[in-house]
Design a protein around this motif. Structure first.
Motif, mmCIF file in Angstrom:
data_model
loop_
_atom_site.group_PDB
_atom_site.id
_atom_site.type_symbol
_atom_site.label_atom_id
_atom_site.label_comp_id
_atom_site.label_asym_id
_atom_site.label_seq_id
_atom_site.Cartn_x
_atom_site.Cartn_y
_atom_site.Cartn_z
ATOM 1 N N SER A 9 -8.214 7.225 -2.599
ATOM 2 C CA SER A 9 -6.951 6.498 -2.716
ATOM 3 C C SER A 9 -6.755 5.967 -4.132
ATOM 4 O O SER A 9 -5.629 5.654 -4.523
ATOM 5 C CB SER A 9 -6.915 5.331 -1.724
ATOM 6 N N GLY A 106 -1.735 10.337 1.914
ATOM 7 C CA GLY A 106 -1.733 8.894 1.757
ATOM 8 C C GLY A 106 -1.541 8.412 0.335
ATOM 9 O O GLY A 106 -1.370 7.213 0.108
ATOM 10 N N GLN B 38 7.494 3.230 2.967
ATOM 11 C CA GLN B 38 6.196 3.113 2.313
ATOM 12 C C GLN B 38 5.770 1.658 2.423
ATOM 13 O O GLN B 38 6.322 0.787 1.767
ATOM 14 C CB GLN B 38 6.315 3.542 0.856
ATOM 15 N N GLY B 41 -0.231 -0.407 0.920
ATOM 16 C CA GLY B 41 -1.509 0.187 1.274
ATOM 17 C C GLY B 41 -1.428 1.412 2.163
ATOM 18 O O GLY B 41 -2.457 1.930 2.593
ATOM 19 N N ARG B 42 -0.224 1.882 2.402
ATOM 20 C CA ARG B 42 -0.059 3.062 3.256
ATOM 21 C C ARG B 42 0.697 4.133 2.512
ATOM 22 O O ARG B 42 1.304 3.912 1.500
ATOM 23 C CB ARG B 42 0.700 2.695 4.521
ATOM 24 N N GLY B 43 0.660 5.313 3.050
ATOM 25 C CA GLY B 43 1.418 6.411 2.459
ATOM 26 C C GLY B 43 2.852 6.372 2.901
ATOM 27 O O GLY B 43 3.388 5.340 3.285
ATOM 28 N N GLN B 45 5.799 7.258 5.399
ATOM 29 C CA GLN B 45 5.999 7.506 6.822
ATOM 30 C C GLN B 45 7.440 7.956 7.051
ATOM 31 O O GLN B 45 8.382 7.238 6.682
ATOM 32 C CB GLN B 45 5.715 6.233 7.606
ATOM 33 N N SER B 84 7.252 -7.025 10.089
ATOM 34 C CA SER B 84 6.610 -5.730 9.857
ATOM 35 C C SER B 84 7.555 -4.682 9.282
ATOM 36 O O SER B 84 7.113 -3.578 8.926
ATOM 37 C CB SER B 84 6.011 -5.202 11.165
ATOM 38 N N GLY B 87 8.829 -3.399 3.371
ATOM 39 C CA GLY B 87 8.290 -2.190 2.768
ATOM 40 C C GLY B 87 9.261 -1.611 1.763
ATOM 41 O O GLY B 87 10.288 -2.212 1.437
#
Lengths: 114, 111
Positions: A9, A106, B38, B41-43, B45, B84, B87
């Motif tokens: 990452s 990711g 996004q 900490g995540r890619g 979606q 939530s 983003g």
């Protein structure tokens, strides 16, 4: 179904050193593969793409990637890192006729040290 | 040339408030349109995609919805935002056989 895995990452490289970002994919049919770059608070910009033909593709900013079917990989490289290469990089896969949905990995954040 | 516009660039909204993000495409017709999110900490979606006016496919169950009232307009909405939902939201378009092109994104912070 299709999926993408980016190993690491975070990657740290020295200025002038090789940049290697790894991407492995899974796809039930021949894939179309892409690398995108994202600078802070910006959208994603296309670096390069593979659809058919030559397996070594060259993109913008000196980047290139090689499609290796036997390894299901599409690793991104640049011979000499520049400070401006610091960004997040995303590998993506789609299929020619799968509703045109892209599946992204990711992401790998690249830090370039002076 | 083909361009994509997404707004606003940043948005701060309280929990429970509605949301409307808009995206328009110029220079092409009948594009496939996408909304990605996004999160930290995540890619990326995929939330929604559309292959035509009024045709919306949802990828992830959530309190968001999408609409395509015109060929080159894609709207992401919510009636009541959750924490939530914070983003970075990206709109994209694609023509058959071409790469996906993204807008500059909207940074949404739900407080």
């Amino acid at each position: 179904a299709q999926s993408v895995t980016q190993l690491g990452s975070h990657v740290s490289v020295s200025e002038g050193a090789l940049v290697l970002l790894r991407c492995n994919y899974s796809s039930s049919v021949p894939p179309y593969l892409f690398w995108y770059v994202q600078y802070p608070n910006q959208g994603l910009q296309l670096l390069l793409k593979y659809t058919t033909g030559a397996t070594l593709v060259k993109g913008i900013n000196g980047f290139e990637a090689e499609f290796k079917k036997s390894e299901t990989s599409f690793h991104l490289t640049k011979p000499s890192a520049h400070m401006s290469d610091a960004a997040e990089y995303f590998c993506a896969v789609t299929q020619a006729a799968a509703g045109n949905k892209l599946t992204f990995g990711g992401g790998t954040r690249v830090l370039v040290k002076p | 040339s083909q361009t994509i516009h997404q707004w606003p660039a940043t948005l701060v909204q309280p929990v429970g408030s509605p949301l409307s993000l808009e995206c328009t495409v110029e220079g092409t017709s009948n594009p496939n349109l996408y909304w990605y999110r996004q999160a930290a900490g995540r890619g990326l979606q995929l939330l929604f995609y559309s292959v035509g006016i009024g045709q919306i496919s949802s990828e992830v169950p959530q309190n968001l919805s999408a609409s395509r009232p015109q060929d080159r307009q894609f709207i992401l909405s919510s009636k009541k935002l959750l924490l939530s939902d914070s983003g970075f939201y990206l709109c994209g378009f694609r023509r058959e056989g071409s790469p996906l092109h993204f807008g500059n994104g909207t940074r949404l912070t739900v407080t």
